[in-house]
Design a protein around this motif. Structure first.
Motif, PDB file in Angstrom:
ATOM      1  N   LEU A   1     -11.193   2.411  -3.163  1.00  0.00           N
ATOM      2  CA  LEU A   1      -9.763   2.067  -3.069  1.00  0.00           C
ATOM      3  C   LEU A   1      -9.030   2.982  -2.104  1.00  0.00           C
ATOM      4  O   LEU A   1      -8.215   2.518  -1.299  1.00  0.00           O
ATOM      5  N   LYS A   2      -9.318   4.272  -2.163  1.00  0.00           N
ATOM      6  CA  LYS A   2      -8.600   5.209  -1.305  1.00  0.00           C
ATOM      7  C   LYS A   2      -9.057   5.085   0.156  1.00  0.00           C
ATOM      8  O   LYS A   2      -8.234   5.070   1.068  1.00  0.00           O
ATOM      9  N   ARG A   3     -10.361   4.972   0.328  1.00  0.00           N
ATOM     10  CA  ARG A   3     -10.921   4.922   1.677  1.00  0.00           C
ATOM     11  C   ARG A   3     -10.611   3.607   2.404  1.00  0.00           C
ATOM     12  O   ARG A   3     -10.445   3.587   3.618  1.00  0.00           O
ATOM     13  N   GLY A   4     -10.612   2.499   1.645  1.00  0.00           N
ATOM     14  CA  GLY A   4     -10.220   1.228   2.260  1.00  0.00           C
ATOM     15  C   GLY A   4     -11.372   0.395   2.791  1.00  0.00           C
ATOM     16  O   GLY A   4     -11.440  -0.791   2.567  1.00  0.00           O
TER      17      GLY A   4
ATOM     18  N   SER B   1     -14.104  -4.497   3.092  1.00  0.00           N
ATOM     19  CA  SER B   1     -12.719  -4.075   2.882  1.00  0.00           C
ATOM     20  C   SER B   1     -12.237  -4.784   1.627  1.00  0.00           C
ATOM     21  O   SER B   1     -13.003  -5.485   0.973  1.00  0.00           O
ATOM     22  N   TYR B   2     -10.959  -4.578   1.261  1.00  0.00           N
ATOM     23  CA  TYR B   2     -10.475  -5.296   0.083  1.00  0.00           C
ATOM     24  C   TYR B   2      -9.097  -5.881   0.326  1.00  0.00           C
ATOM     25  O   TYR B   2      -8.406  -5.495   1.272  1.00  0.00           O
ATOM     26  N   TYR B   3      -8.722  -6.835  -0.528  1.00  0.00           N
ATOM     27  CA  TYR B   3      -7.504  -7.610  -0.350  1.00  0.00           C
ATOM     28  C   TYR B   3      -6.228  -6.785  -0.547  1.00  0.00           C
ATOM     29  O   TYR B   3      -6.148  -5.950  -1.451  1.00  0.00           O
ATOM     30  N   SER B   4      -5.221  -7.132   0.222  1.00  0.00           N
ATOM     31  CA  SER B   4      -3.863  -6.646  -0.020  1.00  0.00           C
ATOM     32  C   SER B   4      -3.315  -7.313  -1.279  1.00  0.00           C
ATOM     33  O   SER B   4      -3.613  -8.480  -1.563  1.00  0.00           O
TER      34      SER B   4
ATOM     35  N   ALA C   1       0.847  -1.201   0.000  1.00  0.00           N
ATOM     36  CA  ALA C   1       0.000   0.000   0.000  1.00  0.00           C
ATOM     37  C   ALA C   1       0.879   1.246   0.000  1.00  0.00           C
ATOM     38  O   ALA C   1       1.965   1.280   0.583  1.00  0.00           O
ATOM     39  N   LYS C   2       0.379   2.267  -0.689  1.00  0.00           N
ATOM     40  CA  LYS C   2       1.073   3.535  -0.868  1.00  0.00           C
ATOM     41  C   LYS C   2       1.437   4.190   0.479  1.00  0.00           C
ATOM     42  O   LYS C   2       0.593   4.245   1.376  1.00  0.00           O
TER      43      LYS C   2
ATOM     44  N   ALA D   1     -13.355  -5.236  -7.749  1.00  0.00           N
ATOM     45  CA  ALA D   1     -14.678  -4.988  -7.169  1.00  0.00           C
ATOM     46  C   ALA D   1     -14.644  -3.729  -6.300  1.00  0.00           C
ATOM     47  O   ALA D   1     -15.577  -2.921  -6.323  1.00  0.00           O
ATOM     48  N   ALA D   2     -13.555  -3.555  -5.547  1.00  0.00           N
ATOM     49  CA  ALA D   2     -13.422  -2.368  -4.698  1.00  0.00           C
ATOM     50  C   ALA D   2     -13.357  -1.100  -5.543  1.00  0.00           C
ATOM     51  O   ALA D   2     -13.911  -0.059  -5.188  1.00  0.00           O
TER      52      ALA D   2
END
Lengths: 101, 101
Positions: free
Chosen positions: B88-91, B13-16, A70-71, B81-82
């Motif tokens: 993406l930014k918010r998480g 949430s979304y995957y690393s 992640a950034k 999907a995210a």
């Protein structure tokens, strides 16, 4: 002569439990209860002292994986290391990392 | 007779990227660019419509993994999907998920 410690500043995060037992980039299985971390470039086996910039708490970890992805993040910590820093609830914290190459 | 859609509310949430290419609980390799998700209990292959509660954006995903592991989360989404949900930014975002068993 002694080698000088280098430092970096940035944001630390910690691993999802999804990764427990999976193979790290070093070949070792990942263990949330070990004091390990992922760094983009430091050699595996490097000892790194991670210090929270907001309260001075610190923990020493061994680099055994690559990341973070992640950034803005500079190091991903095992859950045990994150617990030592008291960051489990917050998730991310500003840190300084210190190491000798 | 038609089966009725069930719903759940919670946080997505979304995957690393750390998990890219790793084996999911269903046995399929994980792909951030597929429209898939992790849910604690729904059978693999279940289609789920995920709707952001704050702005109504939605995306359909197929369940192919178990999780999430973090408290209060009900679904972990692939990055594609995210992105469709604009998170993406918010998480993390509040969502309602809808599915037919």
């Amino acid at each position: 002569h002694d080698k000088t410690a280098e430092t970096q500043q940035g944001v630390a995060s910690y691993y999802s439990d999804r990764f427990q037992g999976r193979t790290t980039a070093s070949g070792e299985p990942f263990d949330q209860q070990a004091l390990t971390a992922a760094h983009p470039t430091l050699p595996f086996g490097t000892k790194v002292v991670v210090t929270r910039e907001d309260n001075g708490r610190e923990v020493e970890v061994l680099i055994n994986d690559r990341g973070p992805y992640a950034k803005g993040r500079i190091i991903d910590l095992s859950k045990r290391a994150a617990k030592a820093l008291g960051m489990l609830k917050r998730g991310t914290v500003p840190v300084e990392i210190s190491f000798v190459r």
